[in-house]
Design a protein around this motif. Structure first.
Motif, PDB file in Angstrom:
ATOM      1  N   LEU A  60       0.824   8.417 -13.967  1.00 48.50           N
ATOM      2  CA  LEU A  60       2.195   7.909 -13.913  1.00 48.50           C
ATOM      3  C   LEU A  60       2.775   7.935 -12.501  1.00 48.50           C
ATOM      4  CD1 LEU A  60       3.706   9.438 -17.176  1.00 48.50           C
ATOM      5  CD2 LEU A  60       3.295   7.023 -16.687  1.00 48.50           C
ATOM      6  N   GLN A  61       2.116   8.611 -11.580  1.00 50.84           N
ATOM      7  CA  GLN A  61       2.598   8.672 -10.202  1.00 50.84           C
ATOM      8  C   GLN A  61       2.090   7.523  -9.343  1.00 50.84           C
ATOM      9  OE1 GLN A  61       1.367  12.525  -8.815  1.00 50.84           O
ATOM     10  NE2 GLN A  61       2.886  13.632 -10.045  1.00 50.84           N
ATOM     11  N   PHE A  62       1.189   6.700  -9.895  1.00 48.21           N
ATOM     12  CA  PHE A  62       0.622   5.623  -9.095  1.00 48.21           C
ATOM     13  C   PHE A  62       1.666   4.536  -8.848  1.00 48.21           C
ATOM     14  CE2 PHE A  62      -3.766   6.745 -10.892  1.00 48.21           C
ATOM     15  CZ  PHE A  62      -4.022   7.576  -9.804  1.00 48.21           C
ATOM     16  N   PRO A  63       1.641   3.902  -7.665  1.00 49.71           N
ATOM     17  CA  PRO A  63       2.605   2.835  -7.347  1.00 49.71           C
ATOM     18  C   PRO A  63       2.218   1.508  -7.982  1.00 49.71           C
ATOM     19  CG  PRO A  63       1.117   3.174  -5.495  1.00 49.71           C
ATOM     20  CD  PRO A  63       0.761   4.217  -6.524  1.00 49.71           C
ATOM     21  N   ARG A  64       3.136   0.565  -7.924  1.00 49.39           N
ATOM     22  CA  ARG A  64       2.900  -0.816  -8.366  1.00 49.39           C
ATOM     23  C   ARG A  64       2.411  -0.893  -9.809  1.00 49.39           C
ATOM     24  NH1 ARG A  64       0.271  -4.543  -3.639  1.00 49.39           N
ATOM     25  NH2 ARG A  64       1.695  -4.019  -1.961  1.00 49.39           N
ATOM     26  N   LEU A  65       2.914  -0.042 -10.654  1.00 52.11           N
ATOM     27  CA  LEU A  65       2.479  -0.031 -12.046  1.00 52.11           C
ATOM     28  C   LEU A  65       3.667  -0.328 -12.949  1.00 52.11           C
ATOM     29  CD1 LEU A  65       0.337   0.504 -14.176  1.00 52.11           C
ATOM     30  CD2 LEU A  65       0.862   2.929 -14.035  1.00 52.11           C
ATOM     31  N   ALA A  66       3.556  -1.394 -13.731  1.00 54.92           N
ATOM     32  CA  ALA A  66       4.648  -1.771 -14.633  1.00 54.92           C
ATOM     33  C   ALA A  66       4.489  -1.127 -16.002  1.00 54.92           C
ATOM     34  CB  ALA A  66       4.702  -3.293 -14.770  1.00 54.92           C
ATOM     35  N   LYS A  67       3.241  -1.055 -16.495  1.00 55.10           N
ATOM     36  CA  LYS A  67       3.018  -0.549 -17.847  1.00 55.10           C
ATOM     37  C   LYS A  67       1.701   0.216 -17.901  1.00 55.10           C
ATOM     38  CE  LYS A  67       2.693  -2.215 -22.644  1.00 55.10           C
ATOM     39  NZ  LYS A  67       2.692  -3.435 -23.501  1.00 55.10           N
ATOM     40  N   LEU A  68       1.744   1.423 -18.460  1.00 56.24           N
ATOM     41  CA  LEU A  68       0.551   2.257 -18.617  1.00 56.24           C
ATOM     42  C   LEU A  68       0.308   2.497 -20.100  1.00 56.24           C
ATOM     43  CD1 LEU A  68      -1.714   4.153 -17.559  1.00 56.24           C
ATOM     44  CD2 LEU A  68       0.008   5.983 -17.509  1.00 56.24           C
ATOM     45  N   VAL A  69      -0.912   2.192 -20.551  1.00 56.54           N
ATOM     46  CA  VAL A  69      -1.306   2.432 -21.941  1.00 56.54           C
ATOM     47  C   VAL A  69      -2.433   3.458 -21.936  1.00 56.54           C
ATOM     48  CG1 VAL A  69      -2.197   1.429 -24.067  1.00 56.54           C
ATOM     49  CG2 VAL A  69      -0.685   0.084 -22.600  1.00 56.54           C
ATOM     50  N   LEU A  70      -2.223   4.576 -22.634  1.00 52.23           N
ATOM     51  CA  LEU A  70      -3.230   5.628 -22.727  1.00 52.23           C
ATOM     52  C   LEU A  70      -3.812   5.642 -24.131  1.00 52.23           C
ATOM     53  CD1 LEU A  70      -1.579   8.645 -20.844  1.00 52.23           C
ATOM     54  CD2 LEU A  70      -3.189   6.942 -19.970  1.00 52.23           C
ATOM     55  N   LEU A  96      -4.530   0.098  -7.854  1.00 49.79           N
ATOM     56  CA  LEU A  96      -3.099  -0.084  -8.067  1.00 49.79           C
ATOM     57  C   LEU A  96      -2.345  -0.222  -6.751  1.00 49.79           C
ATOM     58  CD1 LEU A  96      -2.505   2.476 -10.954  1.00 49.79           C
ATOM     59  CD2 LEU A  96      -2.617  -0.001 -11.113  1.00 49.79           C
ATOM     60  N   GLY A  97      -2.921   0.333  -5.678  1.00 51.36           N
ATOM     61  CA  GLY A  97      -2.250   0.264  -4.404  1.00 51.36           C
ATOM     62  C   GLY A  97      -2.367  -1.089  -3.741  1.00 51.36           C
ATOM     63  N   ASN A  98      -3.321  -1.907  -4.197  1.00 53.27           N
ATOM     64  CA  ASN A  98      -3.549  -3.193  -3.554  1.00 53.27           C
ATOM     65  C   ASN A  98      -3.330  -4.384  -4.477  1.00 53.27           C
ATOM     66  OD1 ASN A  98      -4.855  -2.568  -0.722  1.00 53.27           O
ATOM     67  ND2 ASN A  98      -5.762  -1.125  -2.172  1.00 53.27           N
ATOM     68  N   LEU A  99      -3.062  -4.128  -5.740  1.00 53.17           N
ATOM     69  CA  LEU A  99      -2.887  -5.214  -6.701  1.00 53.17           C
ATOM     70  C   LEU A  99      -1.542  -5.077  -7.400  1.00 53.17           C
ATOM     71  CD1 LEU A  99      -6.441  -5.106  -8.333  1.00 53.17           C
ATOM     72  CD2 LEU A  99      -5.676  -6.612  -6.502  1.00 53.17           C
ATOM     73  N   ARG A 100      -0.937  -6.203  -7.731  1.00 50.14           N
ATOM     74  CA  ARG A 100       0.328  -6.198  -8.467  1.00 50.14           C
ATOM     75  C   ARG A 100       0.022  -6.414  -9.948  1.00 50.14           C
ATOM     76  NH1 ARG A 100       1.569  -9.047  -3.733  1.00 50.14           N
ATOM     77  NH2 ARG A 100       3.157  -8.023  -2.447  1.00 50.14           N
ATOM     78  N   LEU A 101      -0.233  -5.329 -10.642  1.00 47.81           N
ATOM     79  CA  LEU A 101      -0.636  -5.404 -12.045  1.00 47.81           C
ATOM     80  C   LEU A 101       0.566  -5.332 -12.970  1.00 47.81           C
ATOM     81  CD1 LEU A 101      -3.726  -3.015 -12.069  1.00 47.81           C
ATOM     82  CD2 LEU A 101      -3.725  -5.495 -11.963  1.00 47.81           C
ATOM     83  N   GLU A 102       0.408  -5.911 -14.137  1.00 52.46           N
ATOM     84  CA  GLU A 102       1.413  -5.801 -15.190  1.00 52.46           C
ATOM     85  C   GLU A 102       1.084  -4.652 -16.135  1.00 52.46           C
ATOM     86  OE1 GLU A 102       1.563  -9.547 -17.143  1.00 52.46           O
ATOM     87  OE2 GLU A 102       2.596 -10.576 -15.497  1.00 52.46           O
ATOM     88  N   GLU A 103      -0.226  -4.362 -16.303  1.00 50.53           N
ATOM     89  CA  GLU A 103      -0.605  -3.342 -17.272  1.00 50.53           C
ATOM     90  C   GLU A 103      -1.963  -2.758 -16.917  1.00 50.53           C
ATOM     91  OE1 GLU A 103      -0.299  -4.476 -21.405  1.00 50.53           O
ATOM     92  OE2 GLU A 103      -2.081  -3.317 -21.921  1.00 50.53           O
ATOM     93  N   ILE A 104      -2.087  -1.452 -17.097  1.00 46.38           N
ATOM     94  CA  ILE A 104      -3.380  -0.793 -17.003  1.00 46.38           C
ATOM     95  C   ILE A 104      -3.570   0.059 -18.259  1.00 46.38           C
ATOM     96  CG2 ILE A 104      -2.412   1.107 -15.621  1.00 46.38           C
ATOM     97  CD1 ILE A 104      -5.218   1.405 -14.380  1.00 46.38           C
ATOM     98  N   ASN A 124       6.450   2.383 -20.066  1.00 46.45           N
ATOM     99  CA  ASN A 124       7.013   1.342 -19.222  1.00 46.45           C
ATOM    100  C   ASN A 124       7.529   1.987 -17.961  1.00 46.45           C
ATOM    101  OD1 ASN A 124       6.593  -0.938 -20.990  1.00 46.45           O
ATOM    102  ND2 ASN A 124       8.256  -0.105 -22.272  1.00 46.45           N
ATOM    103  N   VAL A 125       6.744   1.874 -16.904  1.00 48.61           N
ATOM    104  CA  VAL A 125       7.028   2.606 -15.671  1.00 48.61           C
ATOM    105  C   VAL A 125       8.179   1.975 -14.895  1.00 48.61           C
ATOM    106  CG1 VAL A 125       6.054   3.505 -13.526  1.00 48.61           C
ATOM    107  CG2 VAL A 125       4.622   3.322 -15.583  1.00 48.61           C
ATOM    108  N   THR A 126       8.211   0.650 -14.816  1.00 47.00           N
ATOM    109  CA  THR A 126       9.279  -0.005 -14.059  1.00 47.00           C
ATOM    110  C   THR A 126      10.233  -0.729 -14.976  1.00 47.00           C
ATOM    111  OG1 THR A 126       7.910  -1.993 -13.803  1.00 47.00           O
ATOM    112  CG2 THR A 126       7.768  -0.309 -12.087  1.00 47.00           C
TER     113      THR A 126
END
Length: 466
Positions: free
Chosen positions: A435-445, A407-415, A464-466
């Motif tokens: 949820l504390q990771f940077p560059r994260l737009a959407k997290l699905v658990l 996540l620190g090196n890629l611009r992801l839309e969803e993980i 929806n993080v951002t």
């Protein structure tokens, strides 16, 4: 009055005859169907039971002879699943199944000229290899398109070889071979000009296997699971194909879309030579759109070719869109292989990491670069990667660190993270860390509420993080 009564009786009789005729017509509607539809229906019935339909009527007497879909499963005859039998009973059941298959194939070969679309054989009875080869040969002579063989046991298995007529079967479109607890060696030299799908499980492959695959120019899907490589030199004989020229060895499988490579490792195969073989093999697969590698395959690559990024061992995957990797929860050296694959996958759109349990390896990560340095240049190479899925995530330090690096090196839309925990406390803790990771737009658990399969319920949480 009498005339009216006679008319009424006559109408009632006609109505009764009409209803009776309708009943007779509707009583066997299946027999009125064309052969093509009947064959399609019988495709879902074990062949042993299909033969029994010959007693129904004249319409059904010989329909089984030209059956294009043939499925022999010893459970349909022996009914031996979960039942203990004496030696005499086991022998009688085995002979019953063998005789049923023999009689069917002999009768069909002598009475029908129709091609076999699919021949499927699944047996865990112990047969001599000659019987199995006779059935396979009969299917090949009938122009079989799909051959699906699952074998559990073979008498004198060390001497077993597939029939020679399979070497260059021109009709085959799909070939599936699975053996269990058998020392089974696949063909050293082969040519399948029309083959599109090859699925091999628990087999021993010759050292020249990846070169021989070039004799399958139309291959679209390749699935190799739990296989070994025999690194001894292959010596062609007079009745086999000669090996390929050096010019053809450098070619790739240009039509291949989907590949799974699941090598099986033991103390004999954990060598640099096997890993180099695998590296050469993967270069043949550089045109794939979906690539899946088992944990053992990844570790073999790492073990045999340290510091991959300093050498041009990996090909460029110009068409690769989906990458699926099995990784171990205790190893950090997967970062090197992962970064190498990411930097050489120019059109990658999704990445799936699946953690496997009980994974161990004699070599830990001792690369010359730190993990973050391997992933630092990935962003400029894989601009289309927008989604990552992580399976069997139980939240070890190395797992969390790997996700952080990605996540620190890629611009992801969803993980999407599939959590392997039913503990509410662990769930809360992992959720907070992710949820504390940077560059994260959407997290699905994704997680299950219970370890009991009957009571389990899959919960999906979307942030929806951002």
């Amino acid at each position: 009055m009498e005339a009216n009564t006679l008319d009424l009786v006559d109408r009632n009789q006609k109505t009764h005859k009409s209803e009776k005729a309708g009943e007779n017509q509707n009583s066997d509607r299946i027999s009125c169907l064309p052969d093509s539809i009947i064959y399609h229906i019988l495709n879902f019935v074990p062949t042993i039971y299909v033969v029994q339909t010959s007693i129904l009527s004249k319409r059904w007497k010989n329909i089984w002879i030209s059956l294009p879909y043939i499925d022999f499963d010893d459970e349909s005859v022996t009914d031996a699943t979960g039942i203990e039998h004496s030696d005499d009973e086991t022998l009688a059941l085995r002979n019953k199944f063998r005789n049923s298959v023999n009689n069917f194939m002999l009768r069909r070969a002598s009475s029908s000229t129709m091609s076999i679309i699919k021949f499927q054989l699944s047996t865990y009875c112990q047969f001599h290899g000659s019987h199995i080869n006779e059935w396979i040969s009969a299917a090949i002579r009938a122009g079989v398109l799909e051959l699906d063989i699952c074998i559990g046991n073979i008498e004198n298995d060390l001497d077993y070889r597939l029939p020679s007529c399979l070497f260059n079967c021109k009709s085959l479109v799909t070939l599936k071979l699975c053996v269990d607890d058998v020392s089974f060696r696949f063909l050293d030299f082969f040519c399948f000009p029309n083959l599109k799908d090859m699925h091999l499980t628990h087999v021993i492959l010759a050292k020249n296997f990846h070169h021989q695959l070039l004799n399958c120019p139309n291959l679209e899907k390749l699935h190799l699971d739990e296989f070994f490589i025999d690194m001894d030199p292959v010596l062609p004989s007079s009745n086999t194909f000669q090996d390929l020229t050096a010019e053809r060895r450098s070619r790739i499988l240009s039509n291949l879309d989907d590949a799974f490579i699941g090598m099986k490792c033991n103390h004999q195969s954990v060598g640099r030579e096997v890993g180099r073989w695998l590296g050469t093999f993967i270069r043949k697969l550089s045109n794939v759109k979906t690539l899946r590698l088992s944990y053992a395959s990844i570790k073999l690559l790492q073990y045999s070719q340290p510091c991959l990024l300093n050498h041009d061992h990996m090909p460029t995957f110009c068409n690769l869109k989906h990458l699926d990797l099995e990784v171990g929860g205790k190893d950090g050296d997967v970062v090197e292989i992962l970064a190498c694959l990411l930097q050489r996958s120019l059109d990658l759109q999704s990445l799936h990491l699946r953690y496997v349990f009980g994974s161990s390896w004699p070599r830990n990560w001792h690369g010359t670069l730190k993990p973050e340095e391997y992933l630092s240049n990935c962003d400029q190479h894989i601009r289309k990667l927008k989604k990552i899925t992580v399976g069997n995530f139980w939240g070890t330090e190395k797992q969390i660190e790997l996700v952080r690096l990605l996540l620190g090196n890629l611009r992801l839309e969803e993980i999407t993270v599939q959590l392997h925990t039913t503990s509410y406390e662990s769930l809360i803790l992992l959720r907070q860390k992710l949820l504390q990771f940077p560059r994260l737009a959407k997290l699905v658990l994704l997680y299950e509420t219970s370890e009991d399969e009957e009571d389990e319920e899959v919960i999906e949480e979307i942030f929806n993080v951002t």
